[in-house]
Design an enzyme around this catalytic site. Sequence first.
Site, PDB file in Angstrom:
ATOM      1  CB  SER A  47      -0.979   0.014   1.182  1.00 38.53           C
ATOM      2  OG  SER A  47      -0.303   0.229   2.398  1.00 38.53           O
ATOM      3  CG  HIS A  48       2.051   3.503   2.190  1.00 42.21           C
ATOM      4  ND1 HIS A  48       1.015   2.773   2.700  1.00 42.21           N
ATOM      5  CD2 HIS A  48       1.647   4.795   2.201  1.00 42.21           C
ATOM      6  CE1 HIS A  48       0.018   3.590   3.028  1.00 42.21           C
ATOM      7  NE2 HIS A  48       0.372   4.822   2.742  1.00 42.21           N
ATOM      8  CD  GLU A 189      -3.857  -2.910   2.283  1.00 45.83           C
ATOM      9  OE1 GLU A 189      -4.473  -3.671   1.513  1.00 45.83           O
ATOM     10  OE2 GLU A 189      -2.655  -3.040   2.564  1.00 45.83           O
TER      11      GLU A 189
HETATM   12  P1  NDP Z   1      -1.720  -2.908   9.068  1.00 45.13           P
HETATM   13  O1  NDP Z   1      -3.056  -3.022   9.679  1.00 45.13           O
HETATM   14  O2  NDP Z   1      -1.383  -3.761   7.915  1.00 45.13           O
HETATM   15  O3  NDP Z   1      -0.593  -3.136  10.164  1.00 45.13           O
HETATM   16  C1  NDP Z   1      -0.529  -2.313  11.287  1.00 45.13           C
HETATM   17  C2  NDP Z   1       0.557  -2.758  12.238  1.00 45.13           C
HETATM   18  O4  NDP Z   1       0.090  -3.902  12.975  1.00 45.13           O
HETATM   19  C3  NDP Z   1       1.860  -3.177  11.589  1.00 45.13           C
HETATM   20  O5  NDP Z   1       2.914  -2.758  12.393  1.00 45.13           O
HETATM   21  C4  NDP Z   1       1.718  -4.696  11.527  1.00 45.13           C
HETATM   22  O6  NDP Z   1       2.945  -5.385  11.452  1.00 45.13           O
HETATM   23  C5  NDP Z   1       1.012  -4.979  12.814  1.00 45.13           C
HETATM   24  N1  NDP Z   1       0.242  -6.227  12.799  1.00 45.13           N
HETATM   25  C6  NDP Z   1      -0.600  -6.653  11.844  1.00 45.13           C
HETATM   26  N2  NDP Z   1      -1.132  -7.857  12.196  1.00 45.13           N
HETATM   27  C7  NDP Z   1      -0.594  -8.170  13.386  1.00 45.13           C
HETATM   28  C8  NDP Z   1      -0.731  -9.288  14.272  1.00 45.13           C
HETATM   29  N3  NDP Z   1      -1.528 -10.305  13.984  1.00 45.13           N
HETATM   30  N4  NDP Z   1      -0.015  -9.285  15.414  1.00 45.13           N
HETATM   31  C9  NDP Z   1       0.812  -8.246  15.714  1.00 45.13           C
HETATM   32  N5  NDP Z   1       0.983  -7.183  14.923  1.00 45.13           N
HETATM   33  C10 NDP Z   1       0.289  -7.143  13.787  1.00 45.13           C
HETATM   34  O7  NDP Z   1      -1.420  -1.376   8.658  1.00 45.13           O
HETATM   35  P2  NDP Z   1      -2.367  -0.250   8.079  1.00 45.13           P
HETATM   36  O8  NDP Z   1      -3.097  -0.744   6.885  1.00 45.13           O
HETATM   37  O9  NDP Z   1      -3.159   0.350   9.168  1.00 45.13           O
HETATM   38  O10 NDP Z   1      -1.246   0.804   7.608  1.00 45.13           O
HETATM   39  C11 NDP Z   1      -0.331   0.437   6.603  1.00 45.13           C
HETATM   40  C12 NDP Z   1       0.662   1.539   6.346  1.00 45.13           C
HETATM   41  O11 NDP Z   1       0.003   2.662   5.816  1.00 45.13           O
HETATM   42  C13 NDP Z   1       1.435   2.060   7.558  1.00 45.13           C
HETATM   43  O12 NDP Z   1       2.809   1.886   7.275  1.00 45.13           O
HETATM   44  C14 NDP Z   1       1.081   3.543   7.663  1.00 45.13           C
HETATM   45  O13 NDP Z   1       2.145   4.387   8.032  1.00 45.13           O
HETATM   46  C15 NDP Z   1       0.666   3.833   6.244  1.00 45.13           C
HETATM   47  N6  NDP Z   1      -0.238   4.978   6.187  1.00 45.13           N
HETATM   48  C16 NDP Z   1       0.256   6.182   5.803  1.00 45.13           C
HETATM   49  C17 NDP Z   1      -0.581   7.277   5.750  1.00 45.13           C
HETATM   50  C18 NDP Z   1      -0.052   8.623   5.377  1.00 45.13           C
HETATM   51  O14 NDP Z   1      -0.813   9.578   5.382  1.00 45.13           O
HETATM   52  N7  NDP Z   1       1.199   8.790   5.097  1.00 45.13           N
HETATM   53  C19 NDP Z   1      -1.997   7.182   6.078  1.00 45.13           C
HETATM   54  C20 NDP Z   1      -2.397   5.879   6.525  1.00 45.13           C
HETATM   55  C21 NDP Z   1      -1.541   4.813   6.560  1.00 45.13           C
HETATM   56  P3  NDP Z   1       3.382  -6.119  10.050  1.00 45.13           P
HETATM   57  O15 NDP Z   1       3.680  -4.987   9.100  1.00 45.13           O
HETATM   58  O16 NDP Z   1       4.560  -6.952  10.400  1.00 45.13           O
HETATM   59  O17 NDP Z   1       2.199  -6.936   9.601  1.00 45.13           O
HETATM   60  O1  PYC Z   2      -3.028   4.948   2.712  1.00 44.53           O
HETATM   61  O2  PYC Z   2      -4.428   6.170   3.882  1.00 44.53           O
HETATM   62  C1  PYC Z   2      -3.442   6.053   3.153  1.00 44.53           C
HETATM   63  C2  PYC Z   2      -2.664   7.248   2.807  1.00 44.53           C
HETATM   64  C3  PYC Z   2      -3.111   8.534   2.779  1.00 44.53           C
HETATM   65  C4  PYC Z   2      -2.032   9.292   2.405  1.00 44.53           C
HETATM   66  C5  PYC Z   2      -0.969   8.466   2.218  1.00 44.53           C
HETATM   67  N1  PYC Z   2      -1.367   7.207   2.485  1.00 44.53           N
END
Ligand code: NDP
Ligand code: PYC
Length: 345
Positions: A47-48, A189
């Site tokens: 996703s990134h 996602e």
């Molecule tokens: P996920 O829900 O995929 O994962 C969130 C965290 O939980 C990760 O550290 C993951 O580790 C951990 N995790 C997942 N499953 C388990 C489990 N069963 N037990 C323990 N830990 C677990 O992430 P999101 O979809 O919420 O976010 C993905 C990315 O998107 C992030 O890196 C975030 O920074 C980025 N993002 C950026 C934005 C922006 O504006 N720049 C906005 C929103 C999101 P692991 O990776 O090892 O699975």
């Molecule tokens: O995945 O939600 C997201 C996001 C927003 C801006 C960058 N990533």
Amino acid sequence: MTGHVTLTHKELYQRVEAIFRKAGLNDPQSRALAKVIAAGERDACKSHGIYRIEGAMRTVKAGKVKPDAIPELLAADETAIVKVNARGGFANAAFELGLPELVARTRRLGLAALVINDCSHFSALWPEVEAVTGEGLAALVMCPSYATVAPAGGSRPLLGTNPFAFGWPRQNQFPYVFDFATSVAARGEIELHRRAGKPLPEGWALDASGKPTTEPEAALAGAMLTFGGHKGSAIGTMIELLAGIMIGDLTSPEVLDYLGTTTLAPFHGELIIAMSPQAFAAGRPGDPFSRAEVLFDAIVGQGARLPSQRRFAARARADAEGILLADAEIEQLDRLLSLGLDAVV
Ligand code: NDP
Ligand code: PYC
């Protein structure tokens, strides 16, 4: 495997960097963006990863980010707050500029913060968390996004997907790191589900009329839901306050007003807080790092996994076997490199 190409991490980094240079980004920005995007693919964070390149280029083409911006470290003083103005460029180069000063002040004061203002930001936060834990410090990182998430109990987009990340350094092994959107999932996602023609899991989103939906298109036009109901809603709001209002930068609804679209990278600020565990624990019994290991062992001892374990396993695999990209992804990278900004609308 047919239909796939394997690249080393370095090869992928070089391709992505070349694309950004062709798109007109200067050295610090091309390098910093290529670093986080190649790391995203290496760590299986699609996703990134490379899918974000087009969005970044579209943002350049729309004139909503400055490809030639040189970030500026603002008047060095002795307080705990380090400020970097990205001057309209991407956040990543600004972070790289501010990191050494953040680390130096945290070592001196026990606690310091890096405030990044006026930046375009689309990346995962864990690369920044790991840069701080790599210096033996704990880190909290957060930023707003644009209004796409309904507050718990509401039905219209207001909060951002506001990512929140934390890291704790560990000796001779990967740090403890979590990094998540405060919405049920990252917006990326939803976009990846749309591209793959797959329905969303239940409970991720509402359509434009406020009804639950599993259709990616309807979700993109409607509102995403917070993780953990009112708890994610409160944390998302805290991020608007700390990493938006408190640092004198835009909140997610203001970002959407400014951009008028969610198809470009959001423009706002970012907050990185670094802490020295030794400084906080000084004068108290026990070594904080050894005590943390007891806790981690107890978690893993129950059969649970630590956050980022999947990511670190993917990194080890990619380092040993390379990064697998589909033919279509390689074709898209080639297209972006040959056409530059003409490849995006
Ligand atoms: P996920 O829900 O995929 O994962 C969130 C965290 O939980 C990760 O550290 C993951 O580790 C951990 N995790 C997942 N499953 C388990 C489990 N069963 N037990 C323990 N830990 C677990 O992430 P999101 O979809 O919420 O976010 C993905 C990315 O998107 C992030 O890196 C975030 O920074 C980025 N993002 C950026 C934005 C922006 O504006 N720049 C906005 C929103 C999101 P692991 O990776 O090892 O699975
Ligand atoms: O995945 O939600 C997201 C996001 C927003 C801006 C960058 N990533």
